[in-house]
Scaffold this active site. Structure first.
Site, PDB file in Angstrom:
ATOM      1  N   PRO A  54       0.780  -1.238   0.000  1.00 16.71           N
ATOM      2  CA  PRO A  54       0.000   0.000   0.000  1.00 16.71           C
ATOM      3  C   PRO A  54       0.812   1.289   0.000  1.00 16.71           C
ATOM      4  CG  PRO A  54      -0.205  -1.171   2.091  1.00 16.71           C
ATOM      5  CD  PRO A  54       0.471  -2.098   1.147  1.00 16.71           C
TER       6      PRO A  54
ATOM      7  N   HIS B 183      14.133  21.576   0.122  1.00 16.43           N
ATOM      8  CA  HIS B 183      13.355  21.850  -1.090  1.00 16.43           C
ATOM      9  C   HIS B 183      12.533  20.622  -1.439  1.00 16.43           C
ATOM     10  CE1 HIS B 183      16.571  24.941  -2.660  1.00 16.43           C
ATOM     11  NE2 HIS B 183      15.808  25.451  -1.707  1.00 16.43           N
ATOM     12  N   GLU B 184      11.385  20.475  -0.821  1.00 19.80           N
ATOM     13  CA  GLU B 184      10.459  19.452  -1.317  1.00 19.80           C
ATOM     14  C   GLU B 184       9.840  20.045  -2.580  1.00 19.80           C
ATOM     15  OE1 GLU B 184       9.403  16.113  -0.472  1.00 19.80           O
ATOM     16  OE2 GLU B 184       8.765  16.600  -2.508  1.00 19.80           O
TER      17      GLU B 184
ATOM     18  N   GLU C 248      13.873  10.603  -3.065  1.00 21.71           N
ATOM     19  CA  GLU C 248      12.984  10.174  -4.171  1.00 21.71           C
ATOM     20  C   GLU C 248      13.584  10.417  -5.562  1.00 21.71           C
ATOM     21  OE1 GLU C 248      11.008  10.831  -0.583  1.00 21.71           O
ATOM     22  OE2 GLU C 248      11.225  12.548  -1.874  1.00 21.71           O
TER      23      GLU C 248
ATOM     24  N   GLU D   1      11.925   6.658   7.662  1.00 23.70           N
ATOM     25  CA  GLU D   1      10.541   7.175   7.687  1.00 23.70           C
ATOM     26  C   GLU D   1       9.546   6.023   7.640  1.00 23.70           C
ATOM     27  OE1 GLU D   1       9.613   9.625   4.258  1.00 23.70           O
ATOM     28  OE2 GLU D   1      10.435   8.182   2.858  1.00 23.70           O
TER      29      GLU D   1
HETATM   30  C1  NOJ Z   1       9.737  12.256   1.747  1.00 29.39           C
HETATM   31  C2  NOJ Z   1      11.097  12.303   2.325  1.00 29.39           C
HETATM   32  O1  NOJ Z   1      11.751  11.069   2.224  1.00 29.39           O
HETATM   33  C3  NOJ Z   1      10.979  12.732   3.764  1.00 29.39           C
HETATM   34  O2  NOJ Z   1      12.225  12.683   4.401  1.00 29.39           O
HETATM   35  C4  NOJ Z   1      10.400  14.127   3.794  1.00 29.39           C
HETATM   36  O3  NOJ Z   1      10.222  14.521   5.119  1.00 29.39           O
HETATM   37  C5  NOJ Z   1       9.057  14.155   3.089  1.00 29.39           C
HETATM   38  N1  NOJ Z   1       9.149  13.583   1.793  1.00 29.39           N
HETATM   39  C6  NOJ Z   1       8.521  15.562   2.946  1.00 29.39           C
HETATM   40  O4  NOJ Z   1       9.322  16.280   2.079  1.00 29.39           O
HETATM   41 CA    CA Z   2      11.038   9.135   0.846  1.00 29.41          CA
END
Ligand code: NOJ
Ligand code: CA
Length: 699
Positions: free
Chosen positions: A192, A414-415, A484, A508
Site C-alpha cells: 500500500p 526543497h520538497e 525520491e 521514515e
Molecule cells: C519524503 C522524504 O523522504 C521525507 O524525508 C520528507 O520529510 C518528506 N518527503 C517531505 O518532504
Molecule cells: Ca522518501
C-alpha cells in the site's frame, strides 16, 4: 601508469568469429567477447573457472527500425592496463585503487556502415562495460527504443529484489529464488505504501544482489548514469536470463541521444566472499574524477532535524495553516490563520539549534519552512512551493544569526513534490537565497508524479534534472541530499557535493510499520552499492504509540540503531529522533555524538546479505575506530576480530550491546554499556538480540 598490452588477445581461427578475452589483474575473472554467427556481439564472464554470465547479447534497437545489434564486424580492438590510486573528497577509504585491464572493441555494421564501440573494464572485483556511439556519417541523432544487453545467469539464484517501477525504489526488499519472483511480484507491487508506475510484469530494479547455488555472490547495477534512463532488469524465470529494461518516457522512448556520447557502465561485481561485495569500489572507479576544483567547502555532516516529529503522530505539521486555498505569489500568508502546530517556527528551531550546539552536531534540517505546504498533496499545480519565501513564523535572518553564533548550520529543504519545471525555474534564485542566508546544504525531495506528466522519476529527462541540480548547486558551493531521486550510480565521485540520497526505504518507513528486521542487512548489498544513503537512523523511542496517534513499532533494538551509523555508510548522517529521547538515554546517545562520518579505512568483518553485517572503520585523521554489527530477526553471535588495530598498543573500547532480554519486538530499549581494554590480538564474541546489533567505539 598506462601500458599497452596485447597478451590477452586470442584469435580463434576459422569461421567469421574472432573471440577476444580479457583477464582481471589477479587472473580470477575472465571476460570473453565475440560476434556470433549473425554478427551480434556477445560476452560471457567467469570467476575462478566458474561461469557467472553465459553467452549474453549486447546492442540496441533504435527508432524507427534501426537494428544496432547484428551484422557487425570487428574493425579494431585495443587493450590497456591501468593501475592508479585516487583520493576521494570523502569516503569509506582515504585512497582508492583503480586497477583494471581494459578492452575496447570497435564494431562496424557491414550492411549500413554504422559504428558501435564497446569498452570493457575488468577489475579484481568485477566487470564494467559500456557502449560508445562514435561520431559517424550514417547516424547522428537517434532514439533508443530498446537496449538489448543480457545477463544470462547460470541457475535459479537467490535474489534480493524490489520490483521494477519507473517512479520509486521505496519497496521492501524480497528474498526469493529467481523462479519465485513471478509468484510474489504482484503482491509486493500492491504494497500500500509504494507508488506505482507501469513496468514490465517480471522486472526488478538494480542494484540487484544474487547468490548462486554454488555460493557465488553477484551484484548487477550501473555506474555513471548520465543523459540516459535508469536500467531495470527483465527476468526470464525459465532461462534465468536477465535483460536491460530501460525506463521510458510516456511515448515509450528510452533515450534521445546524439553520437559522440557513451552509455552508463553496466556493472557486475562478483566474489565467493560476500564481504568483497561490500568492499568493492568498482562503481566509483568507473565514474569520472571530481570536476569541482575547490572542494574545501564540502563537509561530511552529522545532523538533527525538525523532521521525525512530522511522522510520529504528535500533531506537528509542515504546513503553517489549515487553509488549503493558497496560491504561491498571490496568497498573503501573514493574513492566514496559523494552525498552531507548525513545526518550523523560529522558537522551536532555536531549541534544535541549541541541542545541536550542545551535542556537537554540525547542522539542523528544517522542513516546512517555506510557503506552499497547505495543498501540496493535490499534485496538480505547476508551482506548488516558493523556495525563497518563508512562512511568517520562520524568521530566516534571525535564525541565520542565531545558528551562526552557535556554530551550527541550518540545512535547507526543497520538497518539490515533483513540480520539476517550477523547481528549475526557481533554482538559481533558491540557491542564491541559500547563500545569502548562510545555508550550505539542501535536502531535495520528489514526492509524487513528475510535472511534466510525460516523465518518470527514473527516465532520461529526470536523470538529467538531478544531475543539473547537483552541478548548479556546486556553483553556489551547496551540498545536496536528494530524496525520491533515481538511485545513485557513483556520481558522488564526480560531484562530491552530492553527499547522499534516499532512493530506498529509509527510517521514515518505520513510522508506517514498513521495514522488517532484515532490511538493513540487505541494503548495503543493494541500494548502497551505488552510493551513500541518507537512511536517518538513531530512533531510540521505537514505540510510537507513546505519542498518541501512531501504533507503529520499530523493527530494531535501540543498539541496532547505533550500529547503523557504521553499517549504513554515508558522509551525511542524521540523528533522527526527538531531542527528548536522546536526553533520556544520554549514555547510549554518546555513541552517536562520537561516531565519525568520514573514514580513512573500512574493514568488512562479517557479511551475509539478508542475515548480518559487521563493519569496522577508522575515523579520518584520528586514532579512533567505530564498529557496527547488525543482525536480522535472528539472534546471533558476532565474531569481531580487531586485528586491524595497530599492533602492540592497548586501546579503550566502549561496547554498546543488546541487553540479555532485548529483541526488536521485546524490550528493544534494553542495553548494556561496558568499557574494556583491547589490542590487535583481541577477538570479541558479542551476542546480538533478534533484530539487534552491537556498536563499539575504540580510542
Ligand atoms: C519524503 C522524504 O523522504 C521525507 O524525508 C520528507 O520529510 C518528506 N518527503 C517531505 O518532504
Ligand atoms: Ca522518501
Amino acid at each position: 601508469m598506462k601500458k599497452f598490452i596485447t597478451s590477452f588477445l586470442f584469435i580463434v581461427v576459422g569461421a567469421t568469429l574472432m573471440a577476444q578475452s580479457l583477464k582481471s589483474p589477479d587472473n580470477n575473472i575472465v571476460l570473453n567477447f565475440k560476434l556470433d554467427g549473425g554478427g551480434s556481439p556477445v560476452y560471457c564472464l567467469d570467476y575462478k573457472g566458474k561461469a557467472v554470465v553465459t553467452e549474453s547479447k549486447m546492442g540496441f534497437r533504435l527508432n524507427p527500425t534501426i537494428s544496432l545489434s547484428d551484422n557487425f564486424e570487428v574493425v579494431n580492438s585495443s587493450f590497456d592496463t591501468y593501475n592508479e590510486t585516487w583520493t576521494p573528497v570523502w569516503g569509506q577509504y582515504k585512497t582508492i585503487r583503480d586497477h583494471h585491464n581494459q578492452m575496447l572493441v570497435c564494431l562496424r555494421q557491414k550492411s549500413t556502415g554504422r559504428l558501435l564501440n564497446i569498452r570493457f573494464r575488468l577489475f579484481n572485483d568485477g566487470l564494467g562495460f559500456r557502449y560508445e556511439f562514435p561520431v559517424q556519417d550514417n547516424l547522428r541523432h537517434f532514439i533508443i527504443k530498446e537496449e538489448l544487453t543480457e545477463f544470462r545467469l547460470t541457475g535459479d539464484d537467490k535474489a534480493f529484489w524490489i520490483p521494477a517501477d519507473y517512479d520509486t525504489n521505496e519497496f521492501p526488499v524480497t528474498t526469493s529464488r529467481l523462479s519465485e519472483i513471478s509468484g510474489l511480484i504482484d503482491h509486493v507491487r500492491k504494497e500500500p505504501l509504494a507508488a506505482k508506475a507501469p513496468a514490465a510484469n517480471l522486472a526488478v530494479q538494480t542494484p540487484l544482489m544474487l547468490k548462486t547455488p554454488e555460493g557465488l555472490y553477484v551484484n548487477i547495477h550501473e555506474a555513471a548514469l548520465v543523459n540516459f534512463p535508469a536500467m531495470a532488469l527483465n527476468v526470464d524465470d525459465r532461462t534465468f536470463c536477465l535483460s536491460a529494461h530501460l525506463t521510458p518516457d510516456k511515448n515509450g522512448n528510452k533515450g534521445y541521444i546524439q553520437t559522440g556520447s557513451v552509455t552508463p557502465w553496466r556493472t557486475i561485481v562478483v566474489s565467493d566472499d560476500a564481504r568483497n561485495i561490500l568492499a568493492s569500489n568498482l562503481i566509483l572507479n568507473l565514474n569520472d574524477p571530481c570536476v569541482i576544483k575547490d572542494t574545501s567547502w564540502i563537509k561530511p555532516t552529522k545532523y538533527i532535524g525538525v523532521w521525525w516529529e512530522y511522522f510520529i503522530g504528535a500533531g506537528s505539521t509542515w504546513a503553517y495553516s489549515d487553509n488549503q486555498d493558497v496560491i504561491i505569489g498571490k496568497t498573503d500568508y501573514t493574513k492566514l490563520k496559523p494552525n498552531g502546530h507548525h513545526g518550523a517556527n523560529t522558537a522551536h528551531v532555536k531549541e534544535y539549534i541549541d541541542f545541536a550546539a550542545e551535542n556537537g552536531f554540525d547542522a539542523v534540517l528544517v522542513e516546512g519552512w517555506n510557503e506552499g505546504w497547505e495543498d501540496n498533496s493535490a499534485y496538480v499545480k505547476d508551482q506548488i512551493y516558493s523556495f525563497t519565501k518563508a512562512y511568517p513564523d520562520f524568521d530566516v535572518q534571525e535564525l541565520h544569526r542565531y545558528a551562526e553564533a552557535k556554530g551550527v548550520k541550518i540545512i535547507m529543504h526543497h520538497e518539490t513534490t515533483s513540480s520539476v519545471i517550477s523547481y528549475e525555474r526557481q533554482l538559481n534564485d533558491a540557491f542564491q537565497f541559500m547563500v545569502d542566508n548562510g545555508y550550505n546544504a539542501v535536502k531535495t525531495g520528489y514526492v509524487g508524479p513528475i510535472i511534466p506528466r510525460s516523465e518518470y522519476h527514473d527516465g532520461q529527462w529526470m536523470v538529467n534534472h538531478y544531475n543539473y541540480v547537483a552541478q548548479t548547486a556546486a556553483k553556489y558551493k551547496i551540498m545536496i541530499d536528494s530524496h525520491e531521486a533515481v538511485r545513485p550510480t557513483g556520481l558522488c565521485r564526480t560531484y562530491p557535493n552530492w553527499l547522499a540520497q534516499e532512493s530506498a526505504r529509509g527510517t521514515e518507513f518505520e513510522s508506517f510499520n514498513g521495514n522488517s528486521p532484515d532490511h538493513t542487512t540487505i541494503l548495503p548489498f543493494t541500494r548502497l552499492m551505488g552510493g551513500p544513503m541518507d537512511y536517518t537512523p538513531g530512533i531510540f523511542q521505537g514505540d510510537l504509540s507513546v505519542y498518541g496517534n501512531n501504533k507503529a513499532k520499530l523493527s530494531t533494538t535501540l543498539v541496532k540503531q547505533l550500529a547503523l551509523y557504521v553499517t549504513m555508510y554515508s558522509p551525511l548522517q542524521m540523528a533522527a529522533d526527538l531531542p527528548e529521547n536522546y536526553k533520556k538515554f544520554a549514555d547510549a546517545f554518546q555513541f552517536i555524538k562520537d561516531v565519525a562520518v568520514d573514514w580513512d579505512d573500512s574493514y568488512i568483518l562479517e557479511a551475509e546479505p539478508g542475515d548480518y553485517v559487521t563493519i569496522a572503520r577508522k575515523a579520518k585523521g584520528k586514532l579512533e575506530w567505530y564498529i557496527g554489527g547488525i543482525t536480522d530477526e535472528n539472534s546471533r553471535v558476532a565474531t569481531i576480530d580487531l586485528s586491524f588495530l595497530p599492533k602492540g598498543k592497548k586501546y579503550a573500547a566502549t561496547i554498546y550491546a543488546d541487553g540479555a532480554d532485548a529483541g526488536w519486538n521485546t524490550h528493544p530499549q534494553s542495553y548494556t554499556i561496558k568499557k574494556v581494554m583491547v589490542t590487535s590480538q583481541t577477538k570479541l564474541k558479542q551476542k546480538l538480540a533478534p533484530g539487534g546489533g552491537v556498536a563499539i567505539s575504540i580510542k
